[in-house]
Scaffold this motif. Structure first.
Motif, PDB file in Angstrom:
ATOM      1  N   PRO A 173     -38.779   3.852  22.717  1.00 45.78           N
ATOM      2  CA  PRO A 173     -40.215   3.873  22.519  1.00 45.78           C
ATOM      3  C   PRO A 173     -40.807   5.251  22.812  1.00 45.78           C
ATOM      4  O   PRO A 173     -40.266   6.034  23.594  1.00 45.78           O
ATOM      5  N   GLU A 174     -41.920   5.519  22.158  1.00 45.73           N
ATOM      6  CA  GLU A 174     -42.533   6.848  22.175  1.00 45.73           C
ATOM      7  C   GLU A 174     -43.019   7.287  23.559  1.00 45.73           C
ATOM      8  O   GLU A 174     -43.139   8.471  23.819  1.00 45.73           O
ATOM      9  N   ASN A 175     -43.299   6.336  24.452  1.00 39.15           N
ATOM     10  CA  ASN A 175     -43.773   6.708  25.789  1.00 39.15           C
ATOM     11  C   ASN A 175     -42.627   7.038  26.730  1.00 39.15           C
ATOM     12  O   ASN A 175     -42.853   7.332  27.897  1.00 39.15           O
ATOM     13  N   THR A 176     -41.396   7.025  26.239  1.00 33.57           N
ATOM     14  CA  THR A 176     -40.187   7.404  26.985  1.00 33.57           C
ATOM     15  C   THR A 176     -40.178   6.857  28.420  1.00 33.57           C
ATOM     16  O   THR A 176     -40.122   7.613  29.383  1.00 33.57           O
ATOM     17  N   PRO A 177     -40.207   5.523  28.568  1.00 29.58           N
ATOM     18  CA  PRO A 177     -40.288   4.927  29.902  1.00 29.58           C
ATOM     19  C   PRO A 177     -39.016   5.138  30.728  1.00 29.58           C
ATOM     20  O   PRO A 177     -37.910   5.135  30.195  1.00 29.58           O
ATOM     21  N   SER A 178     -39.204   5.317  32.019  1.00 29.27           N
ATOM     22  CA  SER A 178     -38.089   5.432  32.955  1.00 29.27           C
ATOM     23  C   SER A 178     -37.407   4.078  33.120  1.00 29.27           C
ATOM     24  O   SER A 178     -38.053   3.034  33.006  1.00 29.27           O
ATOM     25  N   GLU A 179     -36.120   4.124  33.399  1.00 30.88           N
ATOM     26  CA  GLU A 179     -35.310   2.944  33.719  1.00 30.88           C
ATOM     27  C   GLU A 179     -35.288   1.895  32.612  1.00 30.88           C
ATOM     28  O   GLU A 179     -35.083   0.720  32.865  1.00 30.88           O
ATOM     29  N   LYS A 180     -35.518   2.319  31.367  1.00 33.18           N
ATOM     30  CA  LYS A 180     -35.464   1.433  30.199  1.00 33.18           C
ATOM     31  C   LYS A 180     -34.591   2.101  29.140  1.00 33.18           C
ATOM     32  O   LYS A 180     -34.541   3.329  29.044  1.00 33.18           O
ATOM     33  N   PRO A 181     -33.896   1.313  28.309  1.00 36.66           N
ATOM     34  CA  PRO A 181     -33.089   1.919  27.235  1.00 36.66           C
ATOM     35  C   PRO A 181     -33.984   2.616  26.208  1.00 36.66           C
ATOM     36  O   PRO A 181     -34.988   2.066  25.768  1.00 36.66           O
ATOM     37  N   LEU A 182     -33.611   3.834  25.875  1.00 39.32           N
ATOM     38  CA  LEU A 182     -34.334   4.634  24.882  1.00 39.32           C
ATOM     39  C   LEU A 182     -33.404   4.890  23.706  1.00 39.32           C
ATOM     40  O   LEU A 182     -32.238   5.231  23.894  1.00 39.32           O
ATOM     41  N   SER A 183     -33.928   4.763  22.515  1.00 42.02           N
ATOM     42  CA  SER A 183     -33.174   5.085  21.317  1.00 42.02           C
ATOM     43  C   SER A 183     -33.433   6.554  20.972  1.00 42.02           C
ATOM     44  O   SER A 183     -34.571   6.955  20.761  1.00 42.02           O
ATOM     45  N   VAL A 184     -32.380   7.331  20.948  1.00 42.32           N
ATOM     46  CA  VAL A 184     -32.476   8.768  20.685  1.00 42.32           C
ATOM     47  C   VAL A 184     -31.880   9.053  19.312  1.00 42.32           C
ATOM     48  O   VAL A 184     -30.754   8.639  19.025  1.00 42.32           O
ATOM     49  N   THR A 185     -32.651   9.761  18.473  1.00 46.78           N
ATOM     50  CA  THR A 185     -32.183  10.131  17.144  1.00 46.78           C
ATOM     51  C   THR A 185     -32.343  11.635  16.959  1.00 46.78           C
ATOM     52  O   THR A 185     -33.428  12.175  17.140  1.00 46.78           O
ATOM     53  N   LEU A 186     -31.253  12.284  16.615  1.00 48.10           N
ATOM     54  CA  LEU A 186     -31.250  13.713  16.326  1.00 48.10           C
ATOM     55  C   LEU A 186     -30.886  13.852  14.851  1.00 48.10           C
ATOM     56  O   LEU A 186     -29.871  13.302  14.400  1.00 48.10           O
ATOM     57  N   THR A 187     -31.722  14.534  14.085  1.00 47.19           N
ATOM     58  CA  THR A 187     -31.431  14.750  12.667  1.00 47.19           C
ATOM     59  C   THR A 187     -31.420  16.243  12.382  1.00 47.19           C
ATOM     60  O   THR A 187     -32.107  17.019  13.053  1.00 47.19           O
ATOM     61  N   SER A 188     -30.653  16.614  11.390  1.00 49.28           N
ATOM     62  CA  SER A 188     -30.503  18.024  11.049  1.00 49.28           C
ATOM     63  C   SER A 188     -30.499  18.177   9.536  1.00 49.28           C
ATOM     64  O   SER A 188     -30.047  17.283   8.817  1.00 49.28           O
TER      65      SER A 188
END
Length: 165
Positions: free
Chosen positions: A73-88
């Motif tokens: 999620p966009e608010n990048t909460p602590s201690e929660k799973p975050l989906s990270v996407t890197l595109t090039s």
């Protein structure tokens, strides 16, 4: 049972270790980092140079190649799973990614990204919370691009609110 002369050394080490643990997650000094300002009430004003995933992905350029970071999620909460996407815009090889505190030591978190489609790499990140109420994390990606080693860094705020400025 330990000999009596070793007990003071063990006690000293225990006190030292406890002190180090309690001092974690504290800024190195009372002087705010550049871009980190407080208002008259002491509330933090958000550093405008940080990635703001509420509005867009965060982009860096290496030569003619654009490398974008998106976290949900966009608010990048602590201690929660975050989906990270890197595109090039170009293929990246030997991609290695880690996350660490920008202003204070919070450990080094390796982030394993899989290529899910052409030039798109995804993974899941979880980091700890900090009592400072203003924790800036840095994602560092190193990779080979067109045969040359490169590094990009993205700074973002944990537990962020939408920046309307």
């Amino acid at each position: 049972m330990l000999p009596k002369r070793k007990l003071p050394v063990i006690s000293f080490i225990s006190v030292l270790f406890s002190t180090l643990l309690m001092s974690g997650c504290e800024p190195a000094s009372d002087t705010p980092e550049p871009g980190l300002e407080t208002d008259a009430e002491g509330a933090f004003e958000i550093d405008q140079s940080l990635c703001d995933f509420h509005h867009t992905s965060c982009e860096k350029q290496v030569g003619n190649t654009v490398i974008s970071l998106r976290i949900s999620p966009e608010n990048t909460p602590s201690e929660k799973p975050l989906s990270v996407t890197l595109t090039s815009t170009e293929p990246l090889t030997n991609l290695a990614v880690r996350v660490e505190g920008r202003d204070m030591f919070m450990g080094v978190i390796p982030l394993f990204l899989d290529e899910t489609s052409k030039n798109t790499y995804q993974g899941t990140l979880i980091y700890g919370s900090c009592s400072s109420n203003y924790m800036v994390w840095r994602l560092i990606a190193s990779f080979d691009l067109n045969g040359e080693n490169s590094v990009v860094m993205y700074d973002f705020l944990a537990d962020s609110q939408p920046n309307n400025g």
